[in-house]
Scaffold this active site. Sequence first.
Site: not given
Length: 424
Positions: A145, A175, A254, A312, A314
């Site tokens: 981020h 992240d 961060s 998957l 989906i």
Amino acid sequence: MNRIKQAFKDRLWLGVIIVGLFAGLIGGGIRLGINNLVQHHEEVTSTRVPAGSNKSGGTKVNKNKADLNGEASQAYKSVQGAVVSVINKQKVQQSSGTLGIFGYGNSSNSSSDSSSDNKLETASEGSGVIYKKSGNSAYVVTNNHVVKGSNALQVILSNGKKVNADLVGADSATDLAVLKINATNVKTVASFGNSNSIVPGQDVLAIGSPMGSEYANTVTKGIISAKDRTLKAGTDGTLTSVIQTDAAINSGNSGGPLINMAGQVIGINSMKLASDTQGSSVEGIGFAIPSNEVVTIINQLIKNGKITRPSLGISMVDLSNVTSDQQQSVLKLPTSVSKGVVIIDVNSGSVADTAGLKKYDVITKLGDTQVTDAGSLKAALYKYKVGQNAKVTYYRDGQRHTATLHLTKSADTTSTDDSQQDNN
């Protein structure tokens, strides 16, 4: 005659006694008054500001008796040179015309085709830590981020020198991101410690640039508050395990390191809890990505530039977003099933399609992990590698079934879908 003499003597003694009493009272009063006067004088003398001044000063700084080379100081010194500020530069649309009454217009000496241009400006600032030096290159780990949306990246080294940086790769699910810079001015490289070996109560330091590079290399001290917290990370809400600490972490921290008292990086600071569900202020709750997870991800980013995980194939929604009536009438679920994910669509030829999963199947378990929502399903799925098999438990028309997923398909998880309907 004798009676008269006796009466005279009695009056005489009575007068003596009365005179003595008066004398005693007067003497006691005088002494009390004198004592009060003396006490008042002492009080006035002790509180009065003395006349004159000491023009020569005379105060001095004594030798510092504190330990300047304590455990925390040594740990900070060993890593400080590897901690950097990360600058996210983005394009801003600017007009080259002149400002008139009704806004911007073309100036008389400017051509019509130069009315606007793109300029890079600082969009945000974060932190990072140099963890590897190879030849002329050095590598920095930070948060995804911090670098997201950048058109250019810069790194400010601990000595204040600013260098350009290239994005090697990023992973939104964890992240994390890796940058590459020129190693010419890099003198210190941080090392990683085993995050599985940390314990609550252990002293730690957080280093970074809170509120931007103006406060670069700020260090705060705290403890490990909890070793293994489960939070939703990234933009897709994937559940991830993080370290909780009370070391102060603010905006700009961060991507910076969380280190132990040996100077080893045991986590990458990622976020803080700013308020609880009632909206009240929360202090001392910050989170860091465990170093063991960091090392796994950044090694893959260096090798491939991205992270590939099983897919998957989906589209799904959380069962909690389906009304009770629809759970009974459409999905025909037993009342004992209240958590899971509902398959909305199955891609042809996908892993789920090959395993026989269909629309409106409700997945409740993957491997040994209970599935409560899309985030928990992704967290369970991402523990597997492409090529492995996984057992899935699901409900169809009220009946419980199991199937084996052959995880032969992969997806690049650097980009995610923020919509309520999740894809995987």
